[in-house]
Design a protein around this motif. Structure first.
Motif, short mmCIF file in Angstrom:
data_model
loop_
_atom_site.label_atom_id
_atom_site.label_comp_id
_atom_site.label_asym_id
_atom_site.label_seq_id
_atom_site.Cartn_x
_atom_site.Cartn_y
_atom_site.Cartn_z
N MET A 79 0.84 -1.19 0.00
CA MET A 79 0.00 0.00 0.00
C MET A 79 0.88 1.24 0.00
O MET A 79 2.08 1.17 0.28
CB MET A 79 -0.95 0.03 1.20
N ALA A 80 0.23 2.36 -0.32
CA ALA A 80 0.91 3.66 -0.31
C ALA A 80 0.00 4.66 0.37
O ALA A 80 -1.23 4.56 0.27
CB ALA A 80 1.21 4.10 -1.74
N VAL A 81 0.59 5.62 1.06
CA VAL A 81 -0.18 6.69 1.69
C VAL A 81 0.46 8.04 1.41
O VAL A 81 1.67 8.14 1.24
CB VAL A 81 -0.33 6.49 3.23
N ASN A 82 -0.40 9.05 1.37
CA ASN A 82 0.06 10.42 1.26
C ASN A 82 0.68 10.78 2.60
O ASN A 82 0.01 10.70 3.63
CB ASN A 82 -1.14 11.31 0.93
N TYR A 83 1.94 11.18 2.61
CA TYR A 83 2.65 11.49 3.84
C TYR A 83 2.70 13.00 4.08
O TYR A 83 3.18 13.46 5.10
CB TYR A 83 4.06 10.90 3.75
N GLY A 84 2.23 13.77 3.09
CA GLY A 84 2.18 15.22 3.26
C GLY A 84 2.99 15.96 2.22
O GLY A 84 3.34 15.43 1.17
N LEU A 85 3.28 17.20 2.55
CA LEU A 85 4.02 18.10 1.67
C LEU A 85 5.09 18.82 2.48
O LEU A 85 4.82 19.23 3.61
CB LEU A 85 3.08 19.13 1.05
N ASP A 86 6.26 18.96 1.92
CA ASP A 86 7.28 19.77 2.59
C ASP A 86 7.10 21.24 2.25
O ASP A 86 7.39 22.11 3.06
CB ASP A 86 8.69 19.32 2.20
N SER A 87 6.64 21.53 1.04
CA SER A 87 6.40 22.92 0.67
C SER A 87 5.44 22.98 -0.50
O SER A 87 5.35 22.03 -1.28
CB SER A 87 7.71 23.63 0.31
N VAL A 88 4.76 24.11 -0.60
CA VAL A 88 3.89 24.40 -1.74
C VAL A 88 3.97 25.90 -1.99
O VAL A 88 3.86 26.69 -1.06
CB VAL A 88 2.41 24.05 -1.48
N ARG A 89 4.14 26.26 -3.24
CA ARG A 89 4.08 27.67 -3.63
C ARG A 89 3.14 27.78 -4.82
O ARG A 89 3.38 27.16 -5.86
CB ARG A 89 5.46 28.22 -4.02
N PHE A 90 2.06 28.55 -4.64
CA PHE A 90 1.14 28.82 -5.74
C PHE A 90 1.70 30.02 -6.49
O PHE A 90 1.80 31.11 -5.94
CB PHE A 90 -0.27 29.12 -5.21
N ILE A 91 2.07 29.81 -7.73
CA ILE A 91 2.78 30.84 -8.49
C ILE A 91 1.85 31.67 -9.36
O ILE A 91 1.99 32.88 -9.44
CB ILE A 91 3.91 30.18 -9.30
N GLN A 92 0.91 31.00 -10.02
CA GLN A 92 -0.09 31.75 -10.78
C GLN A 92 -1.36 30.93 -10.87
O GLN A 92 -1.33 29.70 -10.80
CB GLN A 92 0.43 32.16 -12.15
N PRO A 93 -2.50 31.61 -11.01
CA PRO A 93 -3.77 30.89 -11.01
C PRO A 93 -4.02 30.13 -12.31
O PRO A 93 -3.47 30.46 -13.36
CB PRO A 93 -4.81 32.00 -10.83
N VAL A 94 -4.86 29.13 -12.20
CA VAL A 94 -5.31 28.35 -13.36
C VAL A 94 -6.67 28.92 -13.77
O VAL A 94 -7.64 28.81 -13.02
CB VAL A 94 -5.43 26.85 -13.01
N LYS A 95 -6.71 29.53 -14.94
CA LYS A 95 -7.97 30.10 -15.43
C LYS A 95 -8.89 29.00 -15.93
O LYS A 95 -8.43 27.93 -16.36
CB LYS A 95 -7.70 31.10 -16.56
N VAL A 96 -10.19 29.27 -15.86
CA VAL A 96 -11.18 28.32 -16.34
C VAL A 96 -10.86 27.90 -17.78
O VAL A 96 -10.41 28.73 -18.58
CB VAL A 96 -12.61 28.90 -16.21
N ASN A 97 -11.03 26.63 -18.05
CA ASN A 97 -10.79 25.99 -19.34
C ASN A 97 -9.32 25.87 -19.73
O ASN A 97 -9.02 25.49 -20.86
CB ASN A 97 -11.60 26.65 -20.46
N ALA A 98 -8.43 26.19 -18.81
CA ALA A 98 -7.00 25.98 -19.08
C ALA A 98 -6.70 24.48 -19.01
O ALA A 98 -7.38 23.72 -18.31
CB ALA A 98 -6.15 26.73 -18.06
N ARG A 99 -5.67 24.09 -19.74
CA ARG A 99 -5.19 22.71 -19.67
C ARG A 99 -3.92 22.69 -18.82
O ARG A 99 -3.06 23.56 -18.97
CB ARG A 99 -4.92 22.15 -21.06
N VAL A 100 -3.83 21.69 -17.95
CA VAL A 100 -2.68 21.56 -17.05
C VAL A 100 -2.12 20.15 -17.14
O VAL A 100 -2.83 19.20 -17.50
CB VAL A 100 -3.04 21.89 -15.58
N ARG A 101 -0.84 20.04 -16.82
CA ARG A 101 -0.20 18.73 -16.68
C ARG A 101 0.86 18.85 -15.60
O ARG A 101 1.33 19.95 -15.29
CB ARG A 101 0.39 18.22 -17.99
#
Length: 151
Positions: A85-107
């Motif tokens: 099994m695998a579990v989410n252990y958390g995050l060491d850091s997160v930085r939101f750099i720019q927003p995702v606009k509606v209908n944008a494609r992300v990967r």
């Protein structure tokens, strides 16, 4: 999911593990996230008011884009052979750099940063996750994710 023997996980530290498929962040997904979380701020759910902002449209919640991590990493993250099994252990850091606009494609692009055997048969993998927005120079976010695998 790519499986490798646990003894070979360390060989992949520092390597880019690839990119996910592109997905579209449409208004329906944004609205569903707003319903789940109770975050109905107009910038997410009111297209008319959002047109008057500097973004010019609604944008996805930052935590919506972050919540896509499990789906986007499923074919990228290395897994130790024989994993139970695998579990989410958390995050060491997160930085939101720019927003995702509606209908944008992300990967998502993923790079393995560290591998640690916490206990016998428990492997902690730290990865750099970068959510790219199609046609944009800057990513939506950069996060250091932690996943714990049990063999």
């Amino acid at each position: 999911m790519p499986f490798v023997p646990a003894t070979e996980l360390q060989d992949h530290v520092g390597k880019h593990l690839g990119h996910s498929e592109w997905i579209t962040i449409d208004q329906e997904r944004i609205n569903q996230f707003a319903e789940c979380t109770g975050d109905h701020q107009f910038i997410h759910v009111d297209p008319e008011k959002a047109k008057l902002t500097p973004f010019g449209s609604t944008i996805a919640h930052g935590f919506l884009s972050l919540s896509l991590l499990p789906k986007l990493t499923e074919n990228l993250m290395l897994m130790p052979t024989g994993m139970k099994m695998a579990v989410n252990y958390g995050l060491d850091s997160v930085r939101f750099i720019q927003p995702v606009k509606v209908n944008a494609r992300v990967r998502l692009g993923l790079t393995l940063l560290e591998v640690t055997e916490k206990k016998p048969g428990q492997w902690l993998l730290k990865a750099r996750a970068e959510l790219e927005i199609e046609g944009e120079e800057k990513p939506a976010y950069i996060a250091e994710t932690l996943s714990l695998f049990f063999v």
